[in-house]
Enzyme design. Structure first.
Site, PDB file in Angstrom:
ATOM      1  N   GLU A  33       0.843  -1.198   0.000  1.00  0.00           N
ATOM      2  CA  GLU A  33       0.000   0.000   0.000  1.00  0.00           C
ATOM      3  C   GLU A  33       0.878   1.247   0.000  1.00  0.00           C
ATOM      4  O   GLU A  33       1.133   1.834  -1.033  1.00  0.00           O
ATOM      5  CB  GLU A  33      -0.943  -0.012   1.210  1.00  0.00           C
ATOM      6  CG  GLU A  33      -2.133  -0.944   1.014  1.00  0.00           C
ATOM      7  CD  GLU A  33      -3.210  -0.705   2.034  1.00  0.00           C
ATOM      8  OE1 GLU A  33      -4.044   0.172   1.804  1.00  0.00           O
ATOM      9  OE2 GLU A  33      -3.218  -1.406   3.056  1.00  0.00           O
ATOM     10  N   GLU A 308      -3.648  -1.532  12.193  1.00  0.00           N
ATOM     11  CA  GLU A 308      -4.653  -1.376  11.138  1.00  0.00           C
ATOM     12  C   GLU A 308      -6.009  -1.918  11.577  1.00  0.00           C
ATOM     13  O   GLU A 308      -7.049  -1.419  11.158  1.00  0.00           O
ATOM     14  CB  GLU A 308      -4.188  -2.113   9.871  1.00  0.00           C
ATOM     15  CG  GLU A 308      -5.126  -1.992   8.695  1.00  0.00           C
ATOM     16  CD  GLU A 308      -4.581  -2.696   7.463  1.00  0.00           C
ATOM     17  OE1 GLU A 308      -5.052  -2.367   6.365  1.00  0.00           O
ATOM     18  OE2 GLU A 308      -3.696  -3.557   7.604  1.00  0.00           O
TER      19      GLU A 308
END
Length: 450
Positions: A33, A308
């Protein structure tokens, strides 16, 4: 502060944020990412202004958003658009509207509003094309990463925990329209201001007609986020705010037992909504939990940044980054603005006028914080013991502040040993519930109340 866990969580936020600055604010520093996901930072970015001088970084990132914008007005969910995700959802690209306002509040930089206005306006006008009967249903991700009912799941399968995507999108688009009306007025664009105000009114009416249940005082299925957003954005009909707020409180106390029950979207407004509604104590309970799901749970499992996922130690490893700032939400803002009590006044931005209003909640014995504003150092250092509240305040030169001292009456408040109302540079404004309110100029002050 006097709570070691809260200090550790704060440190984890600082490390997580600083580990994700690479000429853009990335969502994680360690895997494929490593992108500038917009939705992760829309409100959370304001909290970062208390940690670092983020004005140049975020001004630059806003330019990245404008550069990545299509001729149609579409903005990618990721900017720069290395991953060109032009999904035309509302919540993630709303950062292109929300962030300029936060920078203006914190740094009084009207130039950011002026330079980014055309891009933000172009996006709003493009997205208006998706509005049908006052509702916009464009949302790609939902209330991302709501704590799931099972600790091995990444996303919840429980419909009671999920928030309708049209509710999310319409609420955010209403807030965007109000922000754009504010910017237009600031820039002297009265016709635009009226246009965005009319849009907001249309969205609000349709939103309440579709989602508000007057009989139960809740929105849609009553999820925590379905309560938080209308309360945060001013969507709740007159006379109904207390009922919606009480529903949110019941959801937190009865169903999630004092733990967070929102995902990324609701979490960016949760702590402030609770505090504004008079339940800073409940916000403190959420902030200091040690079991799942909580920031304290991450700490108990050895985290040195923010995960996360709330269950990042047990969920499917397909999505378990140990450093993602998106779940910080508005916790960073809340620590400074509510626990410490240092807040800018949108009417006189950049801390030209400062709102000093601490929340001495729970078992906290002291909180000490400072912020380097455009005008200089602002400091708040309060402690309470044996029924005495002591508070040292620093207000920089060329600014004023409204100071809310926890007190039962104005006569019980002193400043540097003198009755506060008679102290130099201090003027009693009013007495409100549990607060004596004073107006002060620049200087160092030492308040005490019994």
């Amino acid at each position: 502060c006097s709570n070691p866990l809260l200090n550790r969580i704060y440190k984890n936020i600082v490390w997580g944020v600083s580990g994700n600055y690479r000429s853009i604010p990335t969502d994680c520093p360690q895997r494929d990412e490593r992108q500038g996901w917009l939705g992760d930072r829309s409100a959370e970015s304001k909290g970062e202004t208390y940690l670092f001088n983020t004005a140049p970084l975020y001004a630059k990132w806003l330019q990245d958003m404008a550069d990545a914008q299509k001729e149609s007005g579409s903005v990618s969910d990721v900017c720069p658009a290395f991953w060109p995700i032009y999904s035309d959802n509302v919540t993630w690209p709303s950062s292109t509207v929300i962030i300029p306002g936060s920078l203006y509040d914190q740094f009084a930089d009207a130039g950011i509003i002026a330079s980014h206005y055309a891009s933000a306006r172009k996006w709003i006008e493009y997205m208006r094309g998706f509005v049908a009967d006052g509702i916009i249903a464009r949302d790609s991700y939902g209330d991302w990463c709501v704590p799931p009912e099972e600790q091995k799941l990444i996303h919840s399968n429980d419909p009671k925990r999920k928030t309708d995507k049209a509710l999310l999108a319409t609420a955010y688009f209403y807030y965007d329209a109000r922000q754009m009306a504010r910017y237009a007025m600031l820039l002297g664009k009265s016709d635009d201001a009226q246009r965005f105000t009319d849009l907001a009114k249309k969205l609000k009416a349709a939103f309440n007609e579709k989602f508000f249940h007057a009989d139960s005082g809740q929105y849609d299925n009553g999820s925590q986020t379905s309560c938080v957003l209308p309360l945060a954005f001013g969507l709740v009909p007159d006379g109904q705010r207390e009922r919606v707020f009480n529903h949110l409180v019941r959801k937190i106390t009865d169903e999630t037992h004092g733990h967070i029950g929102t995902g990324l979207i609701g979490g960016q407004w949760l702590m402030r909504v609770l505090t504004d509604g008079g339940r800073a104590d409940l916000a403190y309970t959420i902030a200091t939990q040690k079991d799942y799901p909580s920031w304290g749970y991450m700490v108990e499992k050895g985290a040195t940044t923010i995960w996360e996922l709330w269950n990042g130690d047990t969920a499917d490893p397909a999505m378990n980054s140990g450093n993602h700032v998106m779940l910080v939400g508005d916790l960073g803002i809340w620590l400074y603005e509510d626990l410490a009590g240092i807040k800018s006044d949108p009417e006189q931005p950049g801390f030209k006028h400062i709102i000093m209003r601490p929340e001495p909640v729970g078992d906290l014995r002291f909180v000490k914080a400072s912020h380097r504003s455009p005008y200089g150092l602002i400091a708040s250092d309060w402690r309470k013991q044996d029924g005495v509240f002591q508070w040292k305040v620093t207000i920089p030169v060329n600014t004023t502040a409204t100071v809310f001292v926890p007190a039962t009456n104005a006569e019980s408040v002193t400043e540097s040993g003198k009755p506060a109302a008679q102290a130099r540079g201090v003027k009693l404004v009013k007495l409100e519930e549990r607060r004596a309110v004073f107006s002060v100029g620049s200087g160092n002050y030492s308040f005490e109340s019994r």
